[in-house]
Design an enzyme around this catalytic site. Structure first.
Site, PDB file in Angstrom:
ATOM      1  N   ASP A 131       0.915  -1.067   0.142  1.00  0.00           N
ATOM      2  CA  ASP A 131      -0.089   0.075   0.052  1.00  0.00           C
ATOM      3  C   ASP A 131       0.945   1.253   0.336  1.00  0.00           C
ATOM      4  O   ASP A 131       1.991   1.195  -0.227  1.00  0.00           O
ATOM      5  CB  ASP A 131      -0.712  -0.106   1.199  1.00  0.00           C
ATOM      6  CG  ASP A 131       0.136  -0.123   2.522  1.00  0.00           C
ATOM      7  OD1 ASP A 131       1.204  -0.141   2.523  1.00  0.00           O
ATOM      8  OD2 ASP A 131      -0.819  -0.539   3.348  1.00  0.00           O
ATOM      9  N   HIS A 184       1.111  -9.063  -4.296  1.00  0.00           N
ATOM     10  CA  HIS A 184       0.238  -8.353  -3.546  1.00  0.00           C
ATOM     11  C   HIS A 184       0.708  -6.684  -3.689  1.00  0.00           C
ATOM     12  O   HIS A 184       1.131  -6.419  -2.167  1.00  0.00           O
ATOM     13  CB  HIS A 184      -0.630  -8.787  -2.271  1.00  0.00           C
ATOM     14  CG  HIS A 184      -1.713  -7.766  -1.804  1.00  0.00           C
ATOM     15  ND1 HIS A 184      -2.922  -7.908  -2.296  1.00  0.00           N
ATOM     16  CD2 HIS A 184      -1.475  -6.738  -1.191  1.00  0.00           C
ATOM     17  CE1 HIS A 184      -3.771  -7.009  -1.618  1.00  0.00           C
ATOM     18  NE2 HIS A 184      -2.903  -6.252  -1.103  1.00  0.00           N
ATOM     19  N   ASP A 189      -0.290 -18.256  -4.821  1.00  0.00           N
ATOM     20  CA  ASP A 189       0.393 -17.243  -5.420  1.00  0.00           C
ATOM     21  C   ASP A 189      -0.812 -16.315  -6.070  1.00  0.00           C
ATOM     22  O   ASP A 189      -0.838 -16.343  -7.270  1.00  0.00           O
ATOM     23  CB  ASP A 189       1.430 -17.748  -6.458  1.00  0.00           C
ATOM     24  CG  ASP A 189       2.118 -16.518  -7.146  1.00  0.00           C
ATOM     25  OD1 ASP A 189       1.949 -15.425  -6.655  1.00  0.00           O
ATOM     26  OD2 ASP A 189       2.762 -16.638  -8.154  1.00  0.00           O
ATOM     27  N   GLU A 239       1.644 -10.535   0.136  1.00  0.00           N
ATOM     28  CA  GLU A 239       2.021  -9.089   0.313  1.00  0.00           C
ATOM     29  C   GLU A 239       3.595  -9.028   0.889  1.00  0.00           C
ATOM     30  O   GLU A 239       3.912  -9.389   2.050  1.00  0.00           O
ATOM     31  CB  GLU A 239       1.302  -8.257   1.111  1.00  0.00           C
ATOM     32  CG  GLU A 239       1.316  -6.647   1.180  1.00  0.00           C
ATOM     33  CD  GLU A 239       0.329  -6.110   2.031  1.00  0.00           C
ATOM     34  OE1 GLU A 239      -0.036  -4.686   1.879  1.00  0.00           O
ATOM     35  OE2 GLU A 239      -0.617  -6.685   2.778  1.00  0.00           O
TER      36      GLU A 239
END
Length: 612
Positions: free
Chosen positions: A69, A402, A454, A463
């Site tokens: 993020d 991710h 995955d 992530e």
């Protein structure tokens, strides 16, 4: 770790570890926020977050995005920098031999420059930029961010002892890492570290009570461990007995000698404190505090024995394939921290010719190192899936990481902005591999049964995080040094570490320079500090010492980024060039000359131009 193996497997393992180290450092470049330097190697990234802090009237440009993020969470970021710095301190020679010291110091400095900007006043620390909830509603590149960049701080009325304490530990450990190469920057780091420790200790409270938006993402379990952790690092950095007395006086009250833990992480520092203080004891520096330090070491031994499965049943859980298993979400971040800590403790015990007394039998220091190696081996492919959980290492690694930036084509390829919802529709659910390979990203890893999916939507497993990657620099350097691959020889192009130049501007990274070879040693320290308005001023003292066996004359210095007056030098007609006063025209062997300057903001850049 055995060295009795065939040459080819040993060489392959060493090359694998070396490649993993280089790529680990590249991951930090992929996570950079702010104005990217010309030396940026991850070329699918662009500038971002250039207005961070603007609304609040503070410059918070820079630092690192936390994971996949774009929030800058202060607590895990500070822990990451502490671990990077500990690796650089403990394994300086190993990292330097691999010609990675310059990159390591850059990774540290990208964080510490940000922390010092986020600490504009002694009792103020900006601890977060961006809101996790709103950020997670969007899937977009950092360069296209449309989510709020609200900044959050702690202060006297809204304390955060855990956040301020961990940031103090990060700056103190970084001060040790930089001291041999940049004494002025090291001194500046210590000024901030001491202030932050005092702030953390005097105004106590949980940071996520003051920064409520952090609670859903990085909830703190307490702040006592961070206060002990910061004090332990400040003792290492300063050798000031005040900090050693602090960890002894508060050993029981803050749980340092009471908590027996089986985890070491961004939230729980007790095992780190206990092993760092065991070093003080094993090196014979305990003096009057020896009995309390022995209690700290007893808890360090509990932690180590639990990892080795020799703790009378009170052991750390492992998967069938041999991986430590601590948490469902991003388990590998706990594995790397533990593996690094055990490698360090192994070295401390070995240096003292000490052994580990576990309830289920005595253990040699080598067993700790072997266990740390087993965890690194698992991460890099020696596991039931035969998969490397570090992106870019081996033939089989996650390709659906991710991570927003990695999963959307670069701004240099796809020039139009990718909007908030559009990112989910076009890129998040896309079955193909990520268009950008985020080298060095350590994903969350397999579950308790060694299973791994995955899948971009399986964020618990795919992530990557800062805190999972930080300990790897020291760990991989240590393990690579044991595999018989020659290091870079002195005199080769890669033998000297390149370091960030003194006086780097805020968030900009300067071109690296070679550590200069000169008979004049510059020792830069900081004395008094005071604050006027929003600006903190520092009194800088610079000592020039002749370390040669011959007299030195006609010394000329260049002082760049000087914003005020300088005392003890004579200016020349040349811009930024100064010479020594008449009574110091000749520096005899071992003699010193001192000059002083005062200014706010970053320190000036002092260098020797010429001498005879």
């Amino acid at each position: 770790m055995t060295r009795n193996c065939n040459l080819t497997p040993c060489v392959l393992l060493a090359l694998l570890l070396l490649g993993a180290l280089d790529k680990t450092l590249m991951f930090f470049e992929a996570q950079r926020s702010g104005k990217l330097p010309e030396t940026q190697r991850v070329n699918w990234r662009g500038d971002s977050g250039l207005k961070d802090g603007l609304v609040q009237g503070v410059n918070l440009v820079g630092g690192y995005y936390d994971a996949g993020d774009h929030v800058k969470f202060g607590l895990p970021m500070a822990f990451t920098v502490t671990m990077l710095s500990w690796g650089a301190v403990e394994y300086r020679k190993e990292i330097s031999d691999l010609a990675q010291l310059g990159q390591t110091l850059r990774a540290i400095r990208w964080g510490t420059d940000y922390f010092m900007k986020a600490h504009p006043q002694p009792n103020v620390l900006w601890g977060q930029v961006g809101d996790g909830d709103s950020d997670h509603y969007c899937w977009e590149r950092a360069e296209d961010m449309t989510t709020p960049r609200t900044s959050y701080k702690i202060d006297e009325s809204h304390p955060g002892s855990d956040l301020a304490g961990e940031t103090a530990a990060a700056l103190a450990s970084a001060a040790i890492a930089f001291k041999p190469y940049n004494s002025s920057y090291s001194a500046l780091l210590l000024v901030h570290a001491k202030q932050l420790f005092t702030f953390a200790d005097r105004f106590r409270g949980l940071y996520d009570e003051s920064i409520g938006t952090a609670k859903n993402f990085y909830t703190s379990s307490g702040y006592s461990d961070e206060l002990l952790w910061a004090a332990a690092w400040l003792f290492e950095a300063t050798n000031d007995q005040y900090y050693l007395k602090y960890v002894v006086d508060n050993a029981v009250y803050m749980g340092g000698t009471g908590w027996a833990v089986k985890e070491f992480s961004w939230d729980n520092k007790y095992a780190g404190v206990q092993i760092l203080l065991s070093k003080v004891l094993l090196e014979g520096r305990g003096d009057a505090y020896t009995s309390t330090l022995k209690q700290y070491q007893a808890k360090a031994d509990y932690f180590a024995c639990a990892c080795l499965q020799k703790n009378d049943g009170y052991n750390v859980q492992k998967t069938p394939g041999g991986l430590l298993y601590v948490r469902e979400w991003n388990n590998l971040q706990y594995v790397t921290s533990v593996a690094f800590l055990l490698a360090v403790y192994s070295d401390y015990l070995s240096a003292a010719n000490a052994k580990l007394a576990c309830p289920d039998g005595q253990a040699q220091p080598q067993e700790l190192l072997n266990f740390a190696k087993s965890q690194a081996d698992y991460i890099l492919g020696k596991n039931p899936k035969s998969m490397s959980y570090m992106v870019g290492i081996g033939q089989n690694y996650p390709v659906h990481v991710h991570h927003r930036g990695a999963s959307i084509p670069s701004v240099f390829t796809l020039h139009s902005a990718v909007e908030c919802v559009q990112g989910f529709e076009m890129w998040y659910h896309r079955p193909e591999a990520n268009p950008n390979v985020i080298y060095g990203a350590l994903v969350g890893g397999p579950d308790q049964n060694d299973n791994f999916s995955d899948d971009r939507s399986s964020y618990e497993q795919t992530e990557p995080t800062l805190s999972g990657t930080g300990p790897l620099v020291g760990l991989l350097s240590k393990l690579q040094s044991l595999n018989g691959i020659p290091s870079y020889k002195k005199g080769s192009p890669n033998s000297q570490p390149t370091i960030p130049r003194e006086g780097a501007n805020d968030h900009e990274e300067q071109n690296p320079v070679q550590a200069p070879e000169t008979p004049i040693k510059l020792i830069h320290s900081i004395g008094n500090t005071w604050t006027v308005g929003k600006t903190t001023y520092y009194r800088h003292k610079v000592v020039l010492k002749n370390t040669s066996q011959k007299p030195i004359s006609d010394v000329k210095l260049e002082i760049e980024d000087l914003k005020g007056s300088v005392w003890g030098l004579i200016p020349t007609p040349e811009k930024n060039i100064y010479e020594l006063p008449q009574w110091h025209k000749v520096l005899q062997p071992g003699s010193e000359c001192i000059f002083i300057y005062v200014q706010g903001g970053p320190q000036a850049n002092v260098s020797i131009v010429s001498y005879h």
